[in-house]
Design an enzyme around this catalytic site. Structure first.
Site, PDB file in Angstrom:
ATOM      1  N   SER A  47       0.822  -1.216   0.000  1.00  0.00           N
ATOM      2  CA  SER A  47       0.000   0.000   0.000  1.00  0.00           C
ATOM      3  C   SER A  47       0.857   1.269   0.000  1.00  0.00           C
ATOM      4  CB  SER A  47      -0.954   0.007   1.200  1.00  0.00           C
ATOM      5  OG  SER A  47      -0.231  -0.035   2.400  1.00  0.00           O
ATOM      6  N   HIS A  48       2.147   1.165   0.268  1.00  0.00           N
ATOM      7  CA  HIS A  48       3.013   2.347   0.246  1.00  0.00           C
ATOM      8  C   HIS A  48       4.193   2.198  -0.704  1.00  0.00           C
ATOM      9  CE1 HIS A  48       0.453   3.075   3.646  1.00  0.00           C
ATOM     10  NE2 HIS A  48       0.644   4.341   3.376  1.00  0.00           N
ATOM     11  N   ARG A  52       1.613   3.890  -4.907  1.00  0.00           N
ATOM     12  CA  ARG A  52       1.512   5.335  -4.661  1.00  0.00           C
ATOM     13  C   ARG A  52       2.056   6.171  -5.819  1.00  0.00           C
ATOM     14  NH1 ARG A  52      -1.992   6.561  -0.662  1.00  0.00           N
ATOM     15  NH2 ARG A  52      -1.871   4.986   0.943  1.00  0.00           N
ATOM     16  N   HIS A 120       2.802  14.234   2.452  1.00  0.00           N
ATOM     17  CA  HIS A 120       3.209  12.917   2.981  1.00  0.00           C
ATOM     18  C   HIS A 120       2.286  11.832   2.448  1.00  0.00           C
ATOM     19  CE1 HIS A 120       5.141  10.097   5.538  1.00  0.00           C
ATOM     20  NE2 HIS A 120       5.647  10.998   6.351  1.00  0.00           N
ATOM     21  N   THR A 160      -6.190   9.225   8.464  1.00  0.00           N
ATOM     22  CA  THR A 160      -5.937   7.869   8.968  1.00  0.00           C
ATOM     23  C   THR A 160      -4.781   7.881   9.967  1.00  0.00           C
ATOM     24  OG1 THR A 160      -4.812   7.551   6.859  1.00  0.00           O
ATOM     25  CG2 THR A 160      -6.935   6.482   7.115  1.00  0.00           C
ATOM     26  N   ALA A 180      -1.805   2.822  11.440  1.00  0.00           N
ATOM     27  CA  ALA A 180      -2.792   3.881  11.292  1.00  0.00           C
ATOM     28  C   ALA A 180      -3.696   3.894  12.523  1.00  0.00           C
ATOM     29  CB  ALA A 180      -3.628   3.609  10.036  1.00  0.00           C
ATOM     30  N   ASP A 188      -4.899   0.299   1.863  1.00  0.00           N
ATOM     31  CA  ASP A 188      -5.383  -1.082   1.874  1.00  0.00           C
ATOM     32  C   ASP A 188      -6.870  -1.150   1.518  1.00  0.00           C
ATOM     33  OD1 ASP A 188      -3.070  -2.606   2.374  1.00  0.00           O
ATOM     34  OD2 ASP A 188      -3.087  -1.949   4.457  1.00  0.00           O
ATOM     35  N   ARG A 303       4.430 -12.715  18.114  1.00  0.00           N
ATOM     36  CA  ARG A 303       5.548 -12.229  17.310  1.00  0.00           C
ATOM     37  C   ARG A 303       5.700 -10.730  17.510  1.00  0.00           C
ATOM     38  NH1 ARG A 303       4.677  -8.962  12.693  1.00  0.00           N
ATOM     39  NH2 ARG A 303       2.829  -9.386  11.407  1.00  0.00           N
ATOM     40  N   ARG A 309       8.011  -7.771   7.934  1.00  0.00           N
ATOM     41  CA  ARG A 309       8.749  -6.924   6.979  1.00  0.00           C
ATOM     42  C   ARG A 309      10.195  -7.400   6.839  1.00  0.00           C
ATOM     43  NH1 ARG A 309      10.228  -2.469   8.055  1.00  0.00           N
ATOM     44  NH2 ARG A 309       9.707  -2.161  10.238  1.00  0.00           N
TER      45      ARG A 309
HETATM   46  P1  NDP Z   1      -1.019  -2.924   9.930  1.00  0.00           P
HETATM   47  O1  NDP Z   1      -2.294  -3.057  10.677  1.00  0.00           O
HETATM   48  O2  NDP Z   1      -0.803  -3.751   8.721  1.00  0.00           O
HETATM   49  O3  NDP Z   1       0.191  -3.205  10.911  1.00  0.00           O
HETATM   50  C1  NDP Z   1       0.409  -2.386  12.037  1.00  0.00           C
HETATM   51  C2  NDP Z   1       1.604  -2.847  12.828  1.00  0.00           C
HETATM   52  O4  NDP Z   1       1.275  -4.047  13.517  1.00  0.00           O
HETATM   53  C3  NDP Z   1       2.823  -3.173  11.951  1.00  0.00           C
HETATM   54  O5  NDP Z   1       3.966  -2.682  12.579  1.00  0.00           O
HETATM   55  C4  NDP Z   1       2.810  -4.700  11.889  1.00  0.00           C
HETATM   56  O6  NDP Z   1       4.095  -5.275  11.724  1.00  0.00           O
HETATM   57  C5  NDP Z   1       2.243  -5.040  13.254  1.00  0.00           C
HETATM   58  N1  NDP Z   1       1.613  -6.346  13.335  1.00  0.00           N
HETATM   59  C6  NDP Z   1       0.807  -6.922  12.416  1.00  0.00           C
HETATM   60  N2  NDP Z   1       0.417  -8.149  12.855  1.00  0.00           N
HETATM   61  C7  NDP Z   1       1.000  -8.324  14.065  1.00  0.00           C
HETATM   62  C8  NDP Z   1       0.990  -9.363  15.024  1.00  0.00           C
HETATM   63  N3  NDP Z   1       0.304 -10.497  14.821  1.00  0.00           N
HETATM   64  N4  NDP Z   1       1.694  -9.204  16.147  1.00  0.00           N
HETATM   65  C9  NDP Z   1       2.408  -8.078  16.370  1.00  0.00           C
HETATM   66  N5  NDP Z   1       2.462  -7.052  15.504  1.00  0.00           N
HETATM   67  C10 NDP Z   1       1.757  -7.170  14.365  1.00  0.00           C
HETATM   68  O7  NDP Z   1      -0.772  -1.381   9.531  1.00  0.00           O
HETATM   69  P2  NDP Z   1      -1.837  -0.251   9.166  1.00  0.00           P
HETATM   70  O8  NDP Z   1      -2.740  -0.805   8.149  1.00  0.00           O
HETATM   71  O9  NDP Z   1      -2.427   0.317  10.395  1.00  0.00           O
HETATM   72  O10 NDP Z   1      -0.889   0.855   8.504  1.00  0.00           O
HETATM   73  C11 NDP Z   1      -0.181   0.546   7.309  1.00  0.00           C
HETATM   74  C12 NDP Z   1       0.751   1.656   6.925  1.00  0.00           C
HETATM   75  O11 NDP Z   1       0.049   2.790   6.452  1.00  0.00           O
HETATM   76  C13 NDP Z   1       1.679   2.181   8.003  1.00  0.00           C
HETATM   77  O12 NDP Z   1       3.004   1.992   7.529  1.00  0.00           O
HETATM   78  C14 NDP Z   1       1.357   3.663   8.110  1.00  0.00           C
HETATM   79  O13 NDP Z   1       2.469   4.510   8.364  1.00  0.00           O
HETATM   80  C15 NDP Z   1       0.805   3.946   6.735  1.00  0.00           C
HETATM   81  N6  NDP Z   1      -0.052   5.140   6.714  1.00  0.00           N
HETATM   82  C16 NDP Z   1       0.422   6.308   6.170  1.00  0.00           C
HETATM   83  C17 NDP Z   1      -0.364   7.437   6.135  1.00  0.00           C
HETATM   84  C18 NDP Z   1       0.136   8.738   5.580  1.00  0.00           C
HETATM   85  O14 NDP Z   1      -0.659   9.663   5.453  1.00  0.00           O
HETATM   86  N7  NDP Z   1       1.401   8.912   5.288  1.00  0.00           N
HETATM   87  C19 NDP Z   1      -1.741   7.421   6.641  1.00  0.00           C
HETATM   88  C20 NDP Z   1      -2.107   6.158   7.249  1.00  0.00           C
HETATM   89  C21 NDP Z   1      -1.308   5.065   7.262  1.00  0.00           C
HETATM   90  P3  NDP Z   1       4.510  -6.052  10.338  1.00  0.00           P
HETATM   91  O15 NDP Z   1       4.706  -4.980   9.329  1.00  0.00           O
HETATM   92  O16 NDP Z   1       5.728  -6.816  10.671  1.00  0.00           O
HETATM   93  O17 NDP Z   1       3.337  -6.945   9.990  1.00  0.00           O
END
Ligand code: NDP
Length: 335
Positions: A47-48, A52, A120, A160, A180, A188, A303, A309
């Site tokens: 998604s990023h 984009r 951003h 978000t 987020a 997403d 985990r 990642r």
């Molecule tokens: P996710 O819900 O996919 O993940 C959130 C965090 O939880 C990640 O660090 C992920 O690590 C971790 N995680 C996922 N599953 C587990 C688990 N089972 N146990 C422990 N940790 C876990 O992210 P979002 O959908 O909320 O956000 C996605 C991205 O969107 C972010 O990078 C955010 O910065 C970006 N964003 C950017 C915006 C902008 O305006 N610039 C606006 C909104 C969001 P892992 O990656 O290892 O799965």
């Protein structure tokens, strides 16, 4: 013909650089924006990543974002840095500001940085991970444009509004989470809509405020905060930090200013860096924290965030990255 294509990271880098340059970015901006998308692709954060790129190009083409911006960092107080992005995308402003923030935090124990006049569109984990790799604990927050209904409301108001946190682990990969304050990141929801997949209940509501699993209805209506009022409260905190504290805009203001070209709205980002060696037990903090990580991860099913990642990061240099063919065609059409 398969509806996906596989590209090497080098091919994806060339593609991104060519598209950004063709739409008006100079070398430095194209390189910084490409790097941030490639870090996402490398870690399989679709998604990023290149998803984009059409938005970045649209904002260059419409003239909303300056492709030749030269961000300027200034030290406004012993522990405070301000970076004026000069109307450019966030990645180059971060490249300029992060070394200044890190140096201040190392010297003083704690420092904050506000990025203003930026656009951003990226994940936040790259900047906090970069700081943690230098031994610093780091936080990052950014707002967006109205997409999320506050708890109790049915109209988009908050962005978000992600927040990211990183903790240094000497000799190991830092602990990093980035999430987020919406139940699902906007990108997403858009990818679910593009691919014709339903979203989980709780992702958002339709225009009349009814819960829905149709991503297109959510995009027309409003996203929901994660965890009900708790996510809503965090979203407001992010508005205050990334808008109020540093003299940038709030998401509703950014939405009103935006030309709706499909690229990012004007905004800000607030970062804070802390050197654990300056607080508490300078000799043992790292070892002490490792006992916590060990006890936690010894539990079955648990985990740490960032592990998915990091695993992908080891694989994509050889496996390449998989893109929908429609996205590749869209990108080729940008040049
Ligand atoms: P996710 O819900 O996919 O993940 C959130 C965090 O939880 C990640 O660090 C992920 O690590 C971790 N995680 C996922 N599953 C587990 C688990 N089972 N146990 C422990 N940790 C876990 O992210 P979002 O959908 O909320 O956000 C996605 C991205 O969107 C972010 O990078 C955010 O910065 C970006 N964003 C950017 C915006 C902008 O305006 N610039 C606006 C909104 C969001 P892992 O990656 O290892 O799965």
């Amino acid at each position: 013909m398969s509806d996906t294509v596989t590209l090497s990271l080098a091919e994806a880098t060339d593609l991104s650089t060519a598209a950004l340059t063709a739409n008006g970015a100079d070398g430095e901006n194209a390189s910084a924006v490409t790097d941030i998308m490639m870090r996402a692709e490398r870690d399989r954060c679709a998604s990023h990543g290149l998803f984009r790129l059409p938005g970045y190009c649209a904002s260059l083409k419409s003239g909303k974002v300056k492709g030749d911006a030269r961000p300027v960092a200034s030290e406004i107080a012993p522990g405070a840095v301000r970076v004026d992005g000069q109307g450019g995308f966030a990645p180059l402003a971060l490249e300029v500001g992060l070394p200044v923030l890190a140096q201040k935090a190392k010297t003083q124990g704690i420092a904050g940085m506000g990025l203003v006049n930026i656009y951003h569109f990226a994940a936040l984990w790259p900047e906090v991970e970069t700081l943690a790799e230098q031994g610093l604990c780091a936080f990052a927050f950014t707002q967006a444009s109205p997409m999320v209904a506050p708890a109790g409301g049915i109209k988009p108001f908050f962005g978000t509004n992600p927040m990211a946190f990183a903790w240094p682990r000497p000799g190991q990969n830092p602990y990093v989470f980035d999430q987020a304050s919406a139940a699902m990141a906007r990108g997403d929801v858009m990818i679910h809509a593009r691919d014709g997949h339903p979203v989980p209940l709780g992702t958002g509501i339709d225009e009349d405020g009814n819960p829905t699993t149709d991503p297109n209805e959510v995009l027309k209506g409003a996203q929901s905060p994660f965890g009900g009022y708790k996510g809503s409260n965090i979203a407001l905190m992010v508005e205050l930090l990334a808008g109020g504290l540093i003299g940038s805009v709030f998401s509703p203001e950014a939405g009103r200013l935006d030309n709706k070209d499909g690229g990012p709205p004007v905004g800000g980002e607030f970062l804070m860096a802390i050197d654990p060696a300056h607080f508490g037990d300078a000799a043992h903090w790292a070892q002490h924290c490792e006992t916590l990580f060990s006890e936690l991860t010894a539990m079955e099913g648990v985990r740490l965030p960032g592990e998915r990642r990091r695993k992908a990061r080891l694989e994509t240099p050889t496996s390449g990255i998989v893109l929908p063919r429609s996205l590749l065609e869209k990108i080729n059409g940008l040049m």
